[in-house]
Design a protein around this motif. Sequence first.
Motif, mmCIF file in Angstrom:
data_model
loop_
_atom_site.group_PDB
_atom_site.id
_atom_site.type_symbol
_atom_site.label_atom_id
_atom_site.label_comp_id
_atom_site.label_asym_id
_atom_site.label_seq_id
_atom_site.Cartn_x
_atom_site.Cartn_y
_atom_site.Cartn_z
ATOM 1 N N PRO A 1 11.536 -22.143 29.212
ATOM 2 C CA PRO A 1 11.286 -22.359 27.780
ATOM 3 C C PRO A 1 9.890 -22.902 27.529
ATOM 4 N N VAL A 2 9.159 -22.224 26.664
ATOM 5 C CA VAL A 2 7.808 -22.620 26.268
ATOM 6 C C VAL A 2 7.757 -22.595 24.749
ATOM 7 N N PHE A 3 7.248 -23.665 24.142
ATOM 8 C CA PHE A 3 7.130 -23.661 22.688
ATOM 9 C C PHE A 3 6.184 -22.546 22.263
ATOM 10 N N SER A 4 6.635 -21.728 21.316
ATOM 11 C CA SER A 4 5.832 -20.634 20.787
ATOM 12 C C SER A 4 6.267 -20.381 19.358
ATOM 13 N N ALA A 5 5.298 -20.246 18.460
ATOM 14 C CA ALA A 5 5.615 -20.031 17.047
ATOM 15 C C ALA A 5 4.549 -19.170 16.404
ATOM 16 N N ASP A 6 4.949 -18.495 15.331
ATOM 17 C CA ASP A 6 3.948 -17.829 14.493
ATOM 18 C C ASP A 6 2.934 -18.883 14.057
#
Length: 381
Positions: free
Chosen positions: A117-122
């Motif tokens: 899990p890696v934080f990723s967002a638009d």
Amino acid sequence: MAASLYLVAGKATDAVTHGFLPAAARLGLDTTLLTDRPAAHAGTHGGPVVECDVTDFREIIAAIGGEPAAIFSNSDFLQAPAALAAAYFGLPAKDWRAAARAKNKALMRRHLASLDPVFSADAHQVPADAPYPLVLKPREGVASEDVFLVQNAVELATRRDEIAAHRDDPLVAEEYLPGRLHTLETLGDGRELRVLGSFRTTLSPPPFFVEERLEWTAPPPETPQILEQLEALGVGFGACHTEFVVHEGRARIIEVNYRLIGDHCDFLLADLLGVPLFEEILNVHLGGPLQSWRTPDRRHAIAEPVIADRSGKLTAAPGPLQMDDGPVRLAYRPQRSVGDTVAVTRTNRDYLGTVRAIGPEADEVNAALARFRAAHDWTIA
């Protein structure tokens, strides 16, 4: 009658012009180049050059006549459409879904969430409690273009506006992953995935991510973690260049480029392995198995780009060179020509050329590389 290869390309690259097209000729293939930029490939290919929208698999299919033996692309952007066109004809190919996951960084993170899990967002929807620092990047970008380390929401907004001034494709903001940066080079035939080797990468200081040096090294002990993640993505056919970091025993993918490594490290890799690498890659797309080859003797190798330090006109630079400095074999291939206008971008697009050096020991390679650079001038007026 010679087997027909359809090579799908966008812009002209040295990998295609000096790697895959000559390799196809040596294999005796009847090669047709499909491209949306025929002028860029003028004079690079003696066979047919057919213009079509290579971003659309339907247009690729429509442009192909007869029964192709292989459909191949080495472009980041064209892996999925080339794979879909190959699937239409029932040819060996990458899984188009894996190609789409590799290219789209948001899809990749979503698909790997259970493993890593890696934080990723638009980039326009980053929550206030995001784990800064973040890496802002185009969702489907290449060559470290418009990639920035941002420390807080204000920096994020500022960089986002800078990028929006010259491009409108989607951006993502990802958790910064600390650690030593490595590459993993693999080649698969659908049955076996072979690790070809690894480079250790040196980057420019933040907030930019320019690759300043790649040094050949044994794959780190954490490499099986990356192979597990690649398997989860569906990566296992043809060439793949994966960038990852290792930190405190944990290996984490930065990005997956489902094609051969670029920036002339492809030629260095072929020299190091001592095998016809470009032919090997085309061979698996023709349905052939991976060939066996001997692991090369212990050698040290470095690819070091010459990077523009200012904008202006390139008024002096060496042309292509090959030479020996004692036991070290050196090669230089320019990426810019004398007379070109150079605009510094703080990306890999700032490369004027790349020096490749192979020798028995690190000290000898480093010394020969330093002598080569001192003996040649790259002048930007």
